[in-house]
Design a protein around this motif. Sequence first.
Motif, PDB file in Angstrom:
ATOM      1  N   PRO A 271      41.678  51.848  43.907  1.00 19.91           N
ATOM      2  CA  PRO A 271      40.438  52.402  44.465  1.00 19.91           C
ATOM      3  C   PRO A 271      39.709  51.429  45.401  1.00 19.91           C
ATOM      4  O   PRO A 271      39.020  51.848  46.320  1.00 19.91           O
ATOM      5  CB  PRO A 271      39.561  52.680  43.237  1.00 19.91           C
ATOM      6  N   TRP A 272      39.845  50.133  45.165  1.00 21.68           N
ATOM      7  CA  TRP A 272      39.111  49.146  45.962  1.00 21.68           C
ATOM      8  C   TRP A 272      39.891  48.706  47.202  1.00 21.68           C
ATOM      9  O   TRP A 272      39.432  47.877  47.970  1.00 21.68           O
ATOM     10  CB  TRP A 272      38.791  47.907  45.114  1.00 21.68           C
ATOM     11  N   GLY A 277      41.306  52.915  50.131  1.00 20.20           N
ATOM     12  CA  GLY A 277      41.038  53.088  48.699  1.00 20.20           C
ATOM     13  C   GLY A 277      39.931  54.118  48.468  1.00 20.20           C
ATOM     14  O   GLY A 277      39.032  54.281  49.307  1.00 20.20           O
ATOM     15  N   GLU A 278      40.029  54.791  47.323  1.00 22.47           N
ATOM     16  CA  GLU A 278      39.111  55.891  47.013  1.00 22.47           C
ATOM     17  C   GLU A 278      37.639  55.474  47.003  1.00 22.47           C
ATOM     18  O   GLU A 278      36.746  56.269  47.242  1.00 22.47           O
ATOM     19  CB  GLU A 278      39.502  56.412  45.631  1.00 22.47           C
ATOM     20  N   ASN A 279      37.373  54.212  46.693  1.00 23.47           N
ATOM     21  CA  ASN A 279      35.975  53.764  46.590  1.00 23.47           C
ATOM     22  C   ASN A 279      35.394  53.211  47.893  1.00 23.47           C
ATOM     23  O   ASN A 279      34.235  52.793  47.900  1.00 23.47           O
ATOM     24  CB  ASN A 279      35.848  52.666  45.525  1.00 23.47           C
ATOM     25  N   ARG A 356      32.893  56.301  33.223  1.00 19.57           N
ATOM     26  CA  ARG A 356      33.163  56.729  34.598  1.00 19.57           C
ATOM     27  C   ARG A 356      31.890  57.328  35.185  1.00 19.57           C
ATOM     28  O   ARG A 356      30.901  57.512  34.459  1.00 19.57           O
ATOM     29  CB  ARG A 356      34.295  57.768  34.646  1.00 19.57           C
TER      30      ARG A 356
END
Length: 371
Positions: A271-272, A277-279, A356
């Motif tokens: 994610p990072w 990445g998703e974030n 989460r």
Amino acid sequence: MNTIVINDTTLRDGEQAAGVTFNIEEKVAIAKFLDAIGVNELEVGIPAMGEVETTAIAAISNLNLQAQLLGWNRAKISDIQASIACGLQRVHISVPVSEIQIDAKYHGQWRVMLQKLKETISFACDRGLWVAVGGEDASRADENFLVDVALYAQEWGASRFRFCDTVGILDPFTTYTKVKQLVMYLAIPVEMHTHNDFGLATANALAGLQAGALSVNTTVNGLGERAGNAALEEVVMALKRLHKIDLGIDTTRLLELSRLVAAASGCKVPPWKAIVGENTFAHESGIHAHGILQNPVTYEPFAPEEVGWERRLVAGKHSGRHLVANLLQQQGINVNIDETQSLLDAVRQQSIQNKRSLDIQELLSLYHCTR
Ligand SMILES: CC(=O)SCCNC(=O)CCNC(=O)[C@H](O)C(C)(C)COP(=O)(O)OP(=O)(O)OC[C@H]1O[C@@H](n2cnc3c(N)ncnc32)[C@H](O)[C@@H]1OP(=O)(O)O
Ligand SMILES: O=C(O)CCC(=O)C(=O)O
């Protein structure tokens, strides 16, 4: 740094990542995608590997893409013949240049290595091929020897020389110094090939370009041997945004490309992960969301749409009242900011419990419970 060539090696070094295999359809789809967004050159594979690989390379070759295609070869005539049989017009020939690698591959006989290099370059050039040479493990090579090998390669007909940080042991400062020296001696362009063993692949690739290299190897998502290679999306966006060099690549499709390669490789993107990445454009923290709501530049280096993302505000443990009020407003619920504290407390509690952030339905049901 204005005429930089991206030579993407997702289909060669990317696929060398342990456990990764692309089938023909996936190889073709990735090659077409890279070509469609404007990547100049693709290292499509290793013809010496045999029929499965040569069939895939020939299929890519038959697409008549705009991008130049390269096959990766050892300094062996049979490798070059395999490249020719795939219909490739460009070959990359790799030779070990550090003592460690020459010992392992040529029993320390560097003259034999040079002889093989000369023979294979001549063989390829005589057949009208465009030839690039790679100095494997250049970062650990004796610097004078490296320059000598590169000068010989140039003299024998190579059109480009690749500086390889094969085990990723350089930092940007040493990269700059070593590449500058090579660039100074050569008339042909230098290409960067960097690995991410210390998390410095992209930084080192950029340092090499700063030092005068004109070409750079990348892979989508940074896929590649061990810790991977310099990521295409990072190099392209760093050049565009930090160095103001727009390579004409359609960056709005980088996320889609990342997802294609993640699916084909079976390697999830963390994610990072920078750019894809998703974030990268998700904001949960109260202070960040408050800033973003006033001006996205406060906490984003560029607009998410530039790489195919949309901005996301998510409610979670670290959120504040402005974020929560904004999310409710998007659902048609107008709340007074000063009356959101109890909802925020409930959000924190549930987020901690669930480990989460919350989705919008969860936020709405908490809102209704706390009214
Ligand atoms: C740093 C890099 O990423 S280099 C690229 C690495 N990529 C890969 O290895 C993936 C594809 N490789 C393969 O499919 C196979 O290794 C093949 C088809 C190339 C060769 O397979 P094999 O014949 O079974 O040999 P094997 O892989 O065990 O050993 C490598 C051979 O190549 C030789 N070799 C390695 N690099 C070079 C080079 N640059 N030039 C000439 N020969 C080389 C080795 O000395 C060894 O030779 P030997 O068999 O005469 O002892
Ligand atoms: O092209 C070469 O010479 C080797 C490239 C490579 O994959 C590496 O050095 O890590």
